[in-house]
Enzyme design. Structure first.
Site, PDB file in Angstrom:
ATOM      1  N   ILE A   1       0.820  -1.233   0.000  1.00 12.80           N
ATOM      2  CA  ILE A   1       0.000   0.000   0.000  1.00 12.80           C
ATOM      3  C   ILE A   1       0.845   1.271   0.000  1.00 12.80           C
ATOM      4  O   ILE A   1       0.402   2.311  -0.478  1.00 12.80           O
ATOM      5  CB  ILE A   1      -0.974  -0.022   1.222  1.00 12.80           C
ATOM      6  CG1 ILE A   1      -2.052   1.060   1.115  1.00 12.80           C
ATOM      7  CG2 ILE A   1      -0.224   0.133   2.551  1.00 12.80           C
ATOM      8  CD1 ILE A   1      -3.178   0.718   0.248  1.00 12.80           C
TER       9      ILE A   1
ATOM     10  N   GLY B   1       3.677   1.738  -1.593  1.00  9.69           N
ATOM     11  CA  GLY B   1       4.438   1.901  -2.837  1.00  9.69           C
ATOM     12  C   GLY B   1       3.676   2.786  -3.825  1.00  9.69           C
ATOM     13  O   GLY B   1       2.520   3.147  -3.603  1.00  9.69           O
TER      14      GLY B   1
ATOM     15  N   SER C   1      10.844  -4.593  -5.119  1.00  5.82           N
ATOM     16  CA  SER C   1      10.588  -4.338  -6.538  1.00  5.82           C
ATOM     17  C   SER C   1      11.769  -3.719  -7.267  1.00  5.82           C
ATOM     18  O   SER C   1      11.691  -3.476  -8.470  1.00  5.82           O
ATOM     19  CB  SER C   1       9.360  -3.439  -6.683  1.00  5.82           C
ATOM     20  OG  SER C   1       9.640  -2.184  -6.097  1.00  5.82           O
TER      21      SER C   1
ATOM     22  N   SER D   1       5.132  -9.056 -13.846  1.00 10.57           N
ATOM     23  CA  SER D   1       6.006  -7.997 -14.363  1.00 10.57           C
ATOM     24  C   SER D   1       6.634  -8.364 -15.703  1.00 10.57           C
ATOM     25  O   SER D   1       6.980  -9.526 -15.952  1.00 10.57           O
ATOM     26  CB  SER D   1       7.112  -7.758 -13.333  1.00 10.57           C
ATOM     27  OG  SER D   1       8.189  -7.069 -13.929  1.00 10.57           O
TER      28      SER D   1
ATOM     29  N   GLU E   1       9.502  -7.832 -16.372  1.00  8.77           N
ATOM     30  CA  GLU E   1      10.848  -8.299 -16.047  1.00  8.77           C
ATOM     31  C   GLU E   1      10.937  -9.827 -16.212  1.00  8.77           C
ATOM     32  O   GLU E   1      12.026 -10.374 -16.403  1.00  8.77           O
ATOM     33  CB  GLU E   1      11.185  -7.871 -14.614  1.00  8.77           C
ATOM     34  CG  GLU E   1      12.592  -8.120 -14.139  1.00  8.77           C
ATOM     35  CD  GLU E   1      13.685  -7.259 -14.787  1.00  8.77           C
ATOM     36  OE1 GLU E   1      13.366  -6.235 -15.418  1.00  8.77           O
ATOM     37  OE2 GLU E   1      14.857  -7.634 -14.662  1.00  8.77           O
TER      38      GLU E   1
ATOM     39  N   TYR F   1      14.818 -10.952  -8.959  1.00 10.31           N
ATOM     40  CA  TYR F   1      13.468 -10.371  -8.941  1.00 10.31           C
ATOM     41  C   TYR F   1      12.608 -11.012 -10.040  1.00 10.31           C
ATOM     42  O   TYR F   1      11.468 -11.430  -9.800  1.00 10.31           O
ATOM     43  CB  TYR F   1      13.560  -8.855  -9.151  1.00 10.31           C
ATOM     44  CG  TYR F   1      12.242  -8.175  -9.431  1.00 10.31           C
ATOM     45  CD1 TYR F   1      11.400  -7.799  -8.398  1.00 10.31           C
ATOM     46  CD2 TYR F   1      11.830  -7.918 -10.742  1.00 10.31           C
ATOM     47  CE1 TYR F   1      10.184  -7.182  -8.654  1.00 10.31           C
ATOM     48  CE2 TYR F   1      10.627  -7.301 -11.004  1.00 10.31           C
ATOM     49  CZ  TYR F   1       9.806  -6.930  -9.961  1.00 10.31           C
ATOM     50  OH  TYR F   1       8.605  -6.322 -10.224  1.00 10.31           O
TER      51      TYR F   1
HETATM   52  O1  G4F Z   1      14.322   1.974 -13.494  1.00  9.84           O
HETATM   53  P1  G4F Z   1      14.911   0.624 -13.377  1.00  9.84           P
HETATM   54  O2  G4F Z   1      15.582   0.309 -12.093  1.00  9.84           O
HETATM   55  O3  G4F Z   1      13.724  -0.381 -13.701  1.00  9.84           O
HETATM   56  P2  G4F Z   1      13.701  -1.933 -14.159  1.00  9.84           P
HETATM   57  O4  G4F Z   1      14.933  -2.637 -13.771  1.00  9.84           O
HETATM   58  O5  G4F Z   1      13.333  -1.966 -15.600  1.00  9.84           O
HETATM   59  O6  G4F Z   1      12.517  -2.516 -13.273  1.00  9.84           O
HETATM   60  C1  G4F Z   1      11.274  -1.841 -13.127  1.00  9.84           C
HETATM   61  O7  G4F Z   1      10.374  -2.299 -14.100  1.00  9.84           O
HETATM   62  C2  G4F Z   1       9.980  -3.672 -13.980  1.00  9.84           C
HETATM   63  C3  G4F Z   1       8.994  -3.963 -15.104  1.00  9.84           C
HETATM   64  O8  G4F Z   1       9.684  -4.431 -16.216  1.00  9.84           O
HETATM   65  C4  G4F Z   1       9.352  -3.889 -12.619  1.00  9.84           C
HETATM   66  F1  G4F Z   1       8.965  -5.165 -12.517  1.00  9.84           F
HETATM   67  C5  G4F Z   1      10.369  -3.552 -11.565  1.00  9.84           C
HETATM   68  O9  G4F Z   1       9.789  -3.715 -10.279  1.00  9.84           O
HETATM   69  C6  G4F Z   1      10.765  -2.102 -11.726  1.00  9.84           C
HETATM   70  O10 G4F Z   1       9.630  -1.317 -11.502  1.00  9.84           O
HETATM   71  O11 G4F Z   1      15.963   0.376 -14.547  1.00  9.84           O
HETATM   72  C7  G4F Z   1      15.639   0.566 -15.897  1.00  9.84           C
HETATM   73  C8  G4F Z   1      16.872   0.457 -16.748  1.00  9.84           C
HETATM   74  C9  G4F Z   1      17.734  -0.782 -16.498  1.00  9.84           C
HETATM   75  O12 G4F Z   1      18.130  -1.302 -17.741  1.00  9.84           O
HETATM   76  C10 G4F Z   1      18.952  -0.255 -15.763  1.00  9.84           C
HETATM   77  O13 G4F Z   1      20.144  -1.009 -15.977  1.00  9.84           O
HETATM   78  O14 G4F Z   1      17.718   1.578 -16.462  1.00  9.84           O
HETATM   79  C11 G4F Z   1      19.072   1.117 -16.385  1.00  9.84           C
HETATM   80  N1  G4F Z   1      19.828   2.072 -15.569  1.00  9.84           N
HETATM   81  C12 G4F Z   1      20.909   2.786 -16.002  1.00  9.84           C
HETATM   82  N2  G4F Z   1      21.393   3.535 -15.000  1.00  9.84           N
HETATM   83  C13 G4F Z   1      19.623   2.382 -14.284  1.00  9.84           C
HETATM   84  C14 G4F Z   1      20.611   3.303 -13.930  1.00  9.84           C
HETATM   85  N3  G4F Z   1      18.683   1.955 -13.406  1.00  9.84           N
HETATM   86  C15 G4F Z   1      18.707   2.487 -12.154  1.00  9.84           C
HETATM   87  N4  G4F Z   1      17.760   2.085 -11.291  1.00  9.84           N
HETATM   88  N5  G4F Z   1      19.681   3.381 -11.765  1.00  9.84           N
HETATM   89  C16 G4F Z   1      20.645   3.825 -12.611  1.00  9.84           C
HETATM   90  O15 G4F Z   1      21.497   4.636 -12.221  1.00  9.84           O
END
Ligand code: G4F
Length: 331
Positions: free
Chosen positions: A9, A11, A82, A127, A129, A151
């Site tokens: 809740i 999130g 998540s 997801s 993912e 995950y």
């Molecule tokens: O924003 P992200 O951490 O999201 P990610 O890994 O796609 O996961 C999200 O979406 C999923 C649905 O497909 C959900 F299930 C999950 O719970 C979550 O909501 O990363 C997105 C992309 C990745 O490829 C990561 O390697 O951004 C790239 N990235 C590059 N620099 C980064 C960064 N991600 C994060 N978090 N931080 C960085 O500095």
């Protein structure tokens, strides 16, 4: 008055969903764990009609007690670890909460049950993912899974368990295979909000640049407020089913940066961004692009906020928040 029990809740999705359900006249109950949970006050302020119930996805007896107490018509299981990057460091905890937590919630429903005429309906936050190293593009409900993170593996377990309980016990249990969905309520650890918040701070002279990981991965990003409507729609169907929820557009992190910096009035973003290998992942999901034709045809769902509008609303919200904090002398 319909009653809904929501896990997760506090999130982003839990907050939007509880507001949506309240606007539809539901009595909403949020599962919350831990004493003096700091986010509990925030969600109560946002949604004064909300009632909080103690329970932990690691603890079946507490879930049985919560379901018994609330007697919900609908249950939305959004609770999870998540953050994909964290799941590599806390793989066991992720399996415990994101994976086994689904099984425990389903067991609680199976044990407490509903009436034959009014069985409890269950929504599982699956997801994109789960598609991981994608076998085909775009991804549909029929695309095989190939998860690339603890995950993703835990979400596949949860997803398969939903199918199994549906087939074994005739539960009204549906899964939404949601592609990335963002908003101004997104945690700062996720890449979109990290960018819009850092950009607002750069604009105000509070920060010089942004350290990021891989800029080449592509995501199908939608607005979280649109996606919680799909969750609700799934549970209004006569029969349970699985649905991909996505915009059908994909963009790289580079493109996100381009749009965000342009909106903020910069000609280019390159000089503000540095690579930091701490944000690279042991295994990456390179490309996600969803085909939500089934949800559009059967549920009548479609996204309302497009990519540019999403980036704009996130940046504007961050700029307003950071400006406000600065005025109050908190920056
Ligand atoms: O924003 P992200 O951490 O999201 P990610 O890994 O796609 O996961 C999200 O979406 C999923 C649905 O497909 C959900 F299930 C999950 O719970 C979550 O909501 O990363 C997105 C992309 C990745 O490829 C990561 O390697 O951004 C790239 N990235 C590059 N620099 C980064 C960064 N991600 C994060 N978090 N931080 C960085 O500095």
């Amino acid at each position: 008055m319909k009653r809904a029990l929501v896990t997760g809740i506090t999130g982003q999705d839990g907050r939007y969903l509880s507001e949506l359900l309240a606007s539809k006249g539901y009595q909403v109950f949020g599962l919350i764990h831990g004493q003096a949970n700091p986010k509990a006050r925030m969600v109560m302020e946002e949604n004064p009609g909300l009632e909080l119930v103690e329970g932990d996805l690691r603890d079946l007896p507490s879930l049985i007690a919560a379901v018994e107490q609330v007697q919900p018509d609908e249950i939305y299981n959004l609770g999870a670890i998540s953050f994909v990057q964290l799941s590599f460091k806390q793989a066991e905890l992720t399996a415990e909460i994101t994976g086994l937590g689904v099984l425990r919630m389903l067991e609680a429903v199976r044990i407490v049950g509903g009436t034959d005429n009014n069985p409890m309906r269950f929504y599982q936050a699956s997801s994109s993912e789960m598609f991981g190293k994608v076998r085909e593009t775009p991804q549909t409900e029929k695309t095989p899974f190939h998860p690339r993170s603890p995950y993703g593996v835990a979400k596949v377990f949860g997803h398969d368990t939903i199918v199994n309980y549906r087939e074994s016990y005739d539960l009204h249990a549906s899964s939404g295979i949601l592609f990335n969905h963002e908003s101004e309520r997104r945690g700062l650890e996720f890449v979109t909000r990290k960018i819009t918040n850092s950009l607002a701070r750069i604009k105000l002279g509070l920060q010089e640049g942004i350290s990021l990981g891989n800029l080449d991965s592509a995501r199908d990003w939608g607005f979280a407020g649109d996606y919680v409507e799909a969750m609700w729609m799934m549970l209004q169907q006569e029969s349970p089913d699985d649905y991909v929820i996505a915009t059908g557009e994909t963009h790289t992190i580079r493109e996100f940066l381009e749009v965000a910096f342009r909106i903020a009035g910069y000609d280019s973003w390159e000089s503000f961004v540095t690579h930091d290998s701490r944000f690279d992942r042991p295994a990456e999901v390179d490309l996600l692009l969803g085909d939500s034709s089934k949800a559009r045809a059967k549920l009548g769902w479609k996204p309302k906020v497009n990519f540019e509008e999403l980036v704009l609303r996130m940046y504007e919200a961050d700029l307003a928040e950071e400006t406000d904090q600065l005025k109050r002398g908190r920056r």
